[in-house]
Design an enzyme around this catalytic site. Structure first.
Site, PDB file in Angstrom:
ATOM      1  N   ALA A  40      -5.998  10.422  21.192  1.00  8.69           N
ATOM      2  CA  ALA A  40      -6.165  10.407  22.945  1.00  8.69           C
ATOM      3  C   ALA A  40      -6.416  11.973  23.662  1.00  8.69           C
ATOM      4  CB  ALA A  40      -4.334   9.790  23.067  1.00  8.69           C
TER       5      ALA A  40
ATOM      6  N   GLU B 175      -5.307   9.564   5.076  1.00 12.97           N
ATOM      7  CA  GLU B 175      -5.546  11.022   5.604  1.00 12.97           C
ATOM      8  C   GLU B 175      -4.259  11.444   5.945  1.00 12.97           C
ATOM      9  OE1 GLU B 175      -2.396   8.321   6.112  1.00 12.97           O
ATOM     10  OE2 GLU B 175      -3.905   7.235   7.412  1.00 12.97           O
TER      11      GLU B 175
ATOM     12  N   ASP C  12       0.773  -1.370   0.212  1.00 13.14           N
ATOM     13  CA  ASP C  12       0.218   0.279   0.060  1.00 13.14           C
ATOM     14  C   ASP C  12       0.925   1.190   0.136  1.00 13.14           C
ATOM     15  OD1 ASP C  12      -2.450  -1.132  -0.182  1.00 13.14           O
ATOM     16  OD2 ASP C  12      -2.527  -1.744   1.741  1.00 13.14           O
ATOM     17  N   GLY C  13       1.785   0.736   0.849  1.00 16.62           N
ATOM     18  CA  GLY C  13       2.774   2.397   0.852  1.00 16.62           C
ATOM     19  C   GLY C  13       3.533   2.429  -0.714  1.00 16.62           C
TER      20      GLY C  13
ATOM     21  N   ALA D  66      -6.906   2.187   7.505  1.00 13.81           N
ATOM     22  CA  ALA D  66      -5.441   2.321   7.451  1.00 13.81           C
ATOM     23  C   ALA D  66      -5.764   3.077   9.340  1.00 13.81           C
ATOM     24  CB  ALA D  66      -4.741   3.203   6.640  1.00 13.81           C
ATOM     25  N   TYR D  67      -4.734   4.400   9.302  1.00 17.49           N
ATOM     26  CA  TYR D  67      -4.678   4.563  10.251  1.00 17.49           C
ATOM     27  C   TYR D  67      -5.715   5.192  11.279  1.00 17.49           C
ATOM     28  CZ  TYR D  67      -1.508   7.626  13.660  1.00 17.49           C
ATOM     29  OH  TYR D  67      -0.931   7.541  14.900  1.00 17.49           O
TER      30      TYR D  67
ATOM     31  N   ARG E   1      -7.571  19.332  23.450  1.00 17.50           N
ATOM     32  CA  ARG E   1      -6.740  18.185  23.371  1.00 17.50           C
ATOM     33  C   ARG E   1      -6.985  17.592  23.984  1.00 17.50           C
ATOM     34  NH1 ARG E   1      -8.905  22.298  26.722  1.00 17.50           N
ATOM     35  NH2 ARG E   1      -7.716  24.376  27.460  1.00 17.50           N
TER      36      ARG E   1
ATOM     37  N   SER F 182      -7.176   2.169  13.621  1.00 14.85           N
ATOM     38  CA  SER F 182      -6.197   2.110  14.306  1.00 14.85           C
ATOM     39  C   SER F 182      -6.602   2.862  16.046  1.00 14.85           C
ATOM     40  CB  SER F 182      -4.804   2.283  14.417  1.00 14.85           C
ATOM     41  OG  SER F 182      -4.663   1.713  13.557  1.00 14.85           O
TER      42      SER F 182
END
Ligand code: NAP
Ligand code: MN
Length: 268
Positions: free
Chosen positions: A184, A122, A45-46, A161-162, A147, A165
């Site tokens: 987060a 993304e 994919d990269g 993808a990302y 924040r 995750s």
């Protein structure tokens, strides 16, 4: 038809590249790296993300084909033993394609400069040093003050993808839109964010305004923007891009089969 090959540097990819070029020659199919109408990416994919980046200014006239020599290969439909079939498909091609939405990224910097990117997977904005603080505007209205570690803004095909995750939903690429995912986020009595991913529609404009002393770093697919000490990111604007990426349809695995194959696997 004019074909170009964009290959990863592994021996296997280079070997396949030579085989395909030979097959093209034998069938009088033109090879043209400058102005191709079909780009065959050989790798993972990269590699496909890099091929997309390389030919970004010619998206309207190019259809992509992915051959798999990488690890996961979410975007790649062809296996290494199928070179002959691939050449046959190119010979019999009727020009059909499948298109997927892309993401516009517009960045403004503290020194007044601007930069425009288009993402296939993304764009992320992250701070590795301190808490990232930014005001999130949806269609020019202030929505929240974020924040946390950062934000991930993904396309429908990048949602596996990302985005996946960071707890985002997988988006059907028939939905023309994009997704915002939190990394987060700080949530307590004092600080509050929505805390769940948001999927935006075709007309939405998402704006992020960063603090004056921001040390946040911007990424677009594989590219990380290096800023140095003299300027920092001030504002980012995200929207659905006018252009789409096209894949050749002579072999293009259905999106949900791709998702099943990549994340569930097994017999059915
Ligand atoms: P990489 O580290 O090889 O990519 C991570 C994994 O994501 C690889 O297995 C890659 O497949 C797979 N992948 C890429 N695009 C995908 C998609 N649309 N759907 C499902 N899986 C996908 O780095 P890379 O090859 O340069 O790819 C860059 C991408 O990696 C970024 O765009 C980002 O989406 C992803 N990434 C993910 C994380 C995370 O999940 N924490 C962190 C950084 C980057 P291949 O093995 O075929 O390359
Ligand atoms: Mn990879």
């Amino acid at each position: 038809m004019k074909v170009a090959i964009y290959s990863s540097t592994t021996q296997e990819s280079q070997r396949l590249k030579r085989m395909i070029i030979q097959g093209l020659e034998q069938n009088q199919i033109e090879y043209d790296e400058e102005h191709p109408t079909v780009v065959i990416s050989i790798g993972g994919d990269g590699t496909l993300l890099s091929a997309f980046n390389h030919y970004q200014d010619q998206l309207d006239s190019i259809r992509f084909v992915g051959m798999h020599t990488g690890h996961l290969g979410f975007y790649t439909d062809w296996r290494t033993f199928e070179v002959f079939d691939l050449i046959e498909s190119l010979k019999n091609d009727s020009g059909q394609s499948v298109s997927y939405p892309l993401l516009n990224v517009d960045a403004k910097f503290s020194d007044g400069t601007k930069k425009h990117f288009v993402a296939l997977n993304e764009s992320t904005i992250r701070d590795m040093v301190k808490t990232m603080v930014c005001d999130v505007y949806i269609n020019a209205e202030l929505f929240e003050r974020f924040r946390g570690d950062g934000l991930c803004i993904s396309t429908p095909t990048g949602s596996t993808a990302y985005n996946k995750s960071v707890g985002g939903a997988i988006m059907d690429p028939k939905i023309v839109g994009f997704q915002l995912g939190e990394m987060a986020s700080l949530n307590n009595r004092v600080f509050r964010t929505l805390g769940s991913p948001i999927i935006f529609g075709a007309d939405a404009v998402l704006t992020l305004r960063l603090n004056d002393d921001s040390t946040a770093v911007l990424s677009c697919d594989r590219t990380q923007l290096m800023l140095g000490n003299t300027r920092h990111l001030m504002e980012l604007t995200y929207s659905v891009a006018k252009q789409q990426i096209k894949f050749a349809k002579f072999r293009h695995t259905n999106f949900w089969l791709r998702v099943k194959d990549s994340f569930i696997g097994g017999e059915s």
